[in-house]
Design a protein around this motif. Structure first.
Motif, PDB file in Angstrom:
ATOM      1  N   GLU A  11       4.759   4.511 -24.249  1.00 54.21           N
ATOM      2  CA  GLU A  11       6.076   3.872 -24.212  1.00 54.21           C
ATOM      3  C   GLU A  11       6.381   3.322 -22.821  1.00 54.21           C
ATOM      4  O   GLU A  11       7.021   2.291 -22.669  1.00 54.21           O
ATOM      5  CB  GLU A  11       7.158   4.870 -24.619  1.00 54.21           C
ATOM      6  CG  GLU A  11       8.533   4.233 -24.727  1.00 54.21           C
ATOM      7  CD  GLU A  11       9.614   5.262 -24.991  1.00 54.21           C
ATOM      8  OE1 GLU A  11       9.275   6.420 -25.263  1.00 54.21           O
ATOM      9  OE2 GLU A  11      10.789   4.889 -24.916  1.00 54.21           O
ATOM     10  N   ALA A  12       5.887   4.025 -21.788  1.00 56.64           N
ATOM     11  CA  ALA A  12       6.166   3.589 -20.416  1.00 56.64           C
ATOM     12  C   ALA A  12       5.350   2.373 -20.038  1.00 56.64           C
ATOM     13  O   ALA A  12       5.710   1.628 -19.142  1.00 56.64           O
ATOM     14  CB  ALA A  12       5.868   4.727 -19.444  1.00 56.64           C
ATOM     15  N   GLU A 157      18.439   7.501 -14.175  1.00 58.96           N
ATOM     16  CA  GLU A 157      17.415   7.054 -15.122  1.00 58.96           C
ATOM     17  C   GLU A 157      16.204   7.983 -15.114  1.00 58.96           C
ATOM     18  O   GLU A 157      15.658   8.318 -16.171  1.00 58.96           O
ATOM     19  CB  GLU A 157      16.978   5.622 -14.788  1.00 58.96           C
ATOM     20  CG  GLU A 157      18.076   4.586 -14.922  1.00 58.96           C
ATOM     21  CD  GLU A 157      18.657   4.503 -16.321  1.00 58.96           C
ATOM     22  OE1 GLU A 157      17.884   4.513 -17.294  1.00 58.96           O
ATOM     23  OE2 GLU A 157      19.893   4.444 -16.444  1.00 58.96           O
ATOM     24  N   ASN A 159      16.099  11.188 -14.137  1.00 52.40           N
ATOM     25  CA  ASN A 159      16.470  12.479 -14.723  1.00 52.40           C
ATOM     26  C   ASN A 159      16.568  12.400 -16.237  1.00 52.40           C
ATOM     27  O   ASN A 159      16.216  13.338 -16.952  1.00 52.40           O
ATOM     28  CB  ASN A 159      17.816  12.958 -14.155  1.00 52.40           C
ATOM     29  CG  ASN A 159      17.681  13.543 -12.763  1.00 52.40           C
ATOM     30  OD1 ASN A 159      16.607  13.969 -12.374  1.00 52.40           O
ATOM     31  ND2 ASN A 159      18.775  13.562 -12.019  1.00 52.40           N
ATOM     32  N   GLY A 160      17.036  11.255 -16.735  1.00 55.19           N
ATOM     33  CA  GLY A 160      17.201  11.084 -18.175  1.00 55.19           C
ATOM     34  C   GLY A 160      15.892  10.954 -18.929  1.00 55.19           C
ATOM     35  O   GLY A 160      15.823  11.265 -20.123  1.00 55.19           O
ATOM     36  N   ARG A 161      14.856  10.490 -18.254  1.00 53.93           N
ATOM     37  CA  ARG A 161      13.546  10.307 -18.905  1.00 53.93           C
ATOM     38  C   ARG A 161      12.443  10.881 -18.021  1.00 53.93           C
ATOM     39  O   ARG A 161      11.408  10.273 -17.789  1.00 53.93           O
ATOM     40  CB  ARG A 161      13.295   8.816 -19.162  1.00 53.93           C
ATOM     41  CG  ARG A 161      14.208   8.221 -20.221  1.00 53.93           C
ATOM     42  CD  ARG A 161      14.390   6.727 -20.053  1.00 53.93           C
ATOM     43  NE  ARG A 161      13.147   5.982 -20.054  1.00 53.93           N
ATOM     44  CZ  ARG A 161      13.006   4.754 -19.540  1.00 53.93           C
ATOM     45  NH1 ARG A 161      14.040   4.164 -18.967  1.00 53.93           N
ATOM     46  NH2 ARG A 161      11.843   4.143 -19.579  1.00 53.93           N
ATOM     47  N   ALA A 162      12.693  12.093 -17.524  1.00 54.99           N
ATOM     48  CA  ALA A 162      11.760  12.728 -16.583  1.00 54.99           C
ATOM     49  C   ALA A 162      10.374  12.923 -17.193  1.00 54.99           C
ATOM     50  O   ALA A 162       9.348  12.779 -16.508  1.00 54.99           O
ATOM     51  CB  ALA A 162      12.322  14.067 -16.122  1.00 54.99           C
ATOM     52  N   ASP A 163      10.335  13.248 -18.502  1.00 47.65           N
ATOM     53  CA  ASP A 163       9.052  13.493 -19.154  1.00 47.65           C
ATOM     54  C   ASP A 163       8.205  12.231 -19.240  1.00 47.65           C
ATOM     55  O   ASP A 163       6.983  12.295 -19.417  1.00 47.65           O
ATOM     56  CB  ASP A 163       9.268  14.070 -20.559  1.00 47.65           C
ATOM     57  CG  ASP A 163      10.099  13.152 -21.452  1.00 47.65           C
ATOM     58  OD1 ASP A 163      10.898  12.343 -20.910  1.00 47.65           O
ATOM     59  OD2 ASP A 163       9.959  13.229 -22.685  1.00 47.65           O
ATOM     60  N   GLU A 164       8.849  11.083 -19.098  1.00 44.17           N
ATOM     61  CA  GLU A 164       8.138   9.799 -19.114  1.00 44.17           C
ATOM     62  C   GLU A 164       7.768   9.363 -17.687  1.00 44.17           C
ATOM     63  O   GLU A 164       6.682   8.837 -17.454  1.00 44.17           O
ATOM     64  CB  GLU A 164       9.053   8.752 -19.752  1.00 44.17           C
ATOM     65  CG  GLU A 164       8.438   7.408 -19.982  1.00 44.17           C
ATOM     66  CD  GLU A 164       9.433   6.441 -20.615  1.00 44.17           C
ATOM     67  OE1 GLU A 164       9.254   5.232 -20.399  1.00 44.17           O
ATOM     68  OE2 GLU A 164      10.381   6.890 -21.302  1.00 44.17           O
ATOM     69  N   TYR A 165       8.656   9.644 -16.756  1.00 47.38           N
ATOM     70  CA  TYR A 165       8.500   9.129 -15.396  1.00 47.38           C
ATOM     71  C   TYR A 165       7.456   9.892 -14.580  1.00 47.38           C
ATOM     72  O   TYR A 165       6.553   9.288 -13.995  1.00 47.38           O
ATOM     73  CB  TYR A 165       9.850   9.179 -14.679  1.00 47.38           C
ATOM     74  CG  TYR A 165       9.849   8.534 -13.310  1.00 47.38           C
ATOM     75  CD1 TYR A 165       9.907   7.150 -13.170  1.00 47.38           C
ATOM     76  CD2 TYR A 165       9.796   9.306 -12.147  1.00 47.38           C
ATOM     77  CE1 TYR A 165       9.913   6.552 -11.919  1.00 47.38           C
ATOM     78  CE2 TYR A 165       9.803   8.715 -10.891  1.00 47.38           C
ATOM     79  CZ  TYR A 165       9.857   7.339 -10.783  1.00 47.38           C
ATOM     80  OH  TYR A 165       9.862   6.747  -9.543  1.00 47.38           O
ATOM     81  N   PHE A 213       7.975   1.961 -15.642  1.00 45.12           N
ATOM     82  CA  PHE A 213       9.084   2.736 -16.204  1.00 45.12           C
ATOM     83  C   PHE A 213      10.206   1.818 -16.677  1.00 45.12           C
ATOM     84  O   PHE A 213      10.823   2.045 -17.720  1.00 45.12           O
ATOM     85  CB  PHE A 213       9.595   3.690 -15.113  1.00 45.12           C
ATOM     86  CG  PHE A 213      10.700   4.613 -15.545  1.00 45.12           C
ATOM     87  CD1 PHE A 213      10.471   5.619 -16.479  1.00 45.12           C
ATOM     88  CD2 PHE A 213      11.970   4.517 -14.978  1.00 45.12           C
ATOM     89  CE1 PHE A 213      11.492   6.491 -16.859  1.00 45.12           C
ATOM     90  CE2 PHE A 213      12.982   5.378 -15.350  1.00 45.12           C
ATOM     91  CZ  PHE A 213      12.745   6.375 -16.291  1.00 45.12           C
ATOM     92  N   LYS A 215       9.682  -1.211 -17.583  1.00 45.33           N
ATOM     93  CA  LYS A 215       9.048  -2.177 -18.491  1.00 45.33           C
ATOM     94  C   LYS A 215       9.205  -3.605 -17.975  1.00 45.33           C
ATOM     95  O   LYS A 215       9.558  -4.531 -18.718  1.00 45.33           O
ATOM     96  CB  LYS A 215       9.604  -2.029 -19.911  1.00 45.33           C
ATOM     97  CG  LYS A 215       9.389  -0.628 -20.487  1.00 45.33           C
ATOM     98  CD  LYS A 215       9.991  -0.471 -21.857  1.00 45.33           C
ATOM     99  CE  LYS A 215       9.691   0.900 -22.456  1.00 45.33           C
ATOM    100  NZ  LYS A 215      10.242   2.016 -21.690  1.00 45.33           N
TER     101      LYS A 215
END
Length: 388
Positions: A11-12, A157, A159-165, A213, A215
């Motif tokens: 997704e990232a 941003e 913190n909201g998507r830490a598992d992606e970042y 991140f 996109k």
């Protein structure tokens, strides 16, 4: 314990989907999408004009052909008062990009400012500066009503998507050696010779990750950010990603004094600030380096080329009949011809430049005088000590 990071989430890494056309309107026009009336070549020329350098032009043209609303990423550290290059040039560039159908994500890099010890690393002060900068762009005329410009706070941003970042940051860090990362230290206003903290070494890995991140299809940053953007393209080779971010690097306006390659927020004589009073602008331009007949390294001429002409589409000089009378220049080439020949003298050019700059800045000054929130933000920012 050794941890092997997983491959960056798909997704990232994928390109951003085309946004809902219902939200793509532009303010001040009855046409919900004026870019739709432009040809591919017109859109390409508008977007390309933003950059002093483009890597790569064929990729940019292909992107604009295939994607109606490419995503452009721009970012800034909230690090003090805003000078005119960041205020006016960014407004000009963002408005060009949105007019050509692009969406612009402006990354308010608060965590990055902390890593780089801006405002002494105080996140509360950094947030105040970030809010002040947004107020300036509103007042300066950045097209924020059309829904195509989005301000995103990095701390929120991430913190909201830490598992992606963070897996993405770790993967970039693993695929690059320390020497390569240190070479990117220029993006922080540092040199390879500076004694960098561990946080500042981590910074380029995070900035490279931001591109994916968010996109972003296009990295629209200054020439001083070029190295980390190239790092992102090289990372695409590492992960076998075909679609690389296009680098569109804009020109860096020099300081007003002789030999200053870049404006400095810590040296108030080197730059015009966005809320400078009319008298301050006049004095700074009067004292600026502007040798007769010399174009190379002349900051006053650069101001005209990159701020005045793009803003007004002309530059008017008022002078006495004995000195040649009033003249309006439509192109920079025309201006240079007169300046190099001596027909246009600095004594006539400087007052005309100051007058044009003040005309651009007047709405910003008015906003910070009349709007209580903006006034309070400016008062606080002016009280902060700028830290390198």
């Amino acid at each position: 314990m050794e941890v092997t990071p997983t491959e960056p989430p798909a997704e990232a890494m994928e390109s951003l989907h085309v946004s809902n056309p219902e939200t793509a309107g532009s303010s001040g026009t009855s046409n919900p999408n004026p870019a739709a009336q432009l040809s591919l070549e017109q859109r390409f020329q508008i977007v390309r004009s933003v950059g002093e350098e483009c890597i790569q032009e064929d990729e940019l043209r292909n992107l604009l052909e295939k994607k109606p609303e490419p995503v452009c990423y721009d970012g800034f550290e909230p690090s003090g008062r805003m000078h005119i290059a960041q205020g006016v040039m960014k407004t000009i560039n963002v408005n060009k990009l949105t007019s050509a159908g692009c969406r612009v994500k402006i990354w308010i890099a608060d965590w990055f400012a902390k890593l780089n010890n801006k405002m002494g690393g105080d996140l509360k002060k950094i947030e105040i500066v970030g809010r002040y900068l947004i107020e300036i762009w509103k007042a300066a005329g950045m097209d924020l009503d059309g829904g195509k410009v989005e301000f995103l706070w990095s701390s929120k941003e991430i913190n909201g998507r830490a598992d992606e970042y963070w897996p993405l940051v770790l993967d970039i860090a693993q695929k690059n050696n320390l020497k390569r990362i240190i070479r990117c230290s220029q993006i922080m206003g540092r040199s390879e010779q500076d004694e960098l903290t561990a946080a500042q070494i981590f910074y380029p890995c995070m900035q490279c990750a931001d591109i994916f991140f968010l996109k972003a299809d296009i990295c629209q940053l200054g020439m001083d950010q070029r190295k980390v953007n190239v790092l992102a393209r090289e990372y695409c080779d590492d992960i076998k990603r075909k679609n690389k971010p296009i680098i569109l690097s804009h020109h860096m306006l020099p300081g007003l004094q002789q030999g200053q390659e870049k404006m400095s927020k810590s040296d108030e004589t080197s730059a015009i600030f966005m809320e400078d009073e009319e008298a301050e602008v006049n004095v700074k331009i009067k004292k600026a380096y502007c040798p007769p007949k010399i174009v190379e390294g002349n900051p006053c001429l650069e101001y005209i080329k990159y701020i005045i002409l793009p803003w007004f589409n002309e530059f008017t000089v008022d002078r006495s009949a004995e000195n040649g009378g009033n003249k309006t220049f439509k192109t920079f080439e025309e201006l240079i011809a007169d300046y190099e020949s001596g027909e246009l003298h600095p004594a006539d050019l400087k007052p005309a430049l100051a007058k044009a700059l003040n005309k651009i800045l007047e709405p910003v000054r008015e906003h910070f005088k009349k709007d209580s929130n903006a006034k309070d933000l400016l008062k606080r920012v002016k009280a902060y000590r700028v830290t390198k």
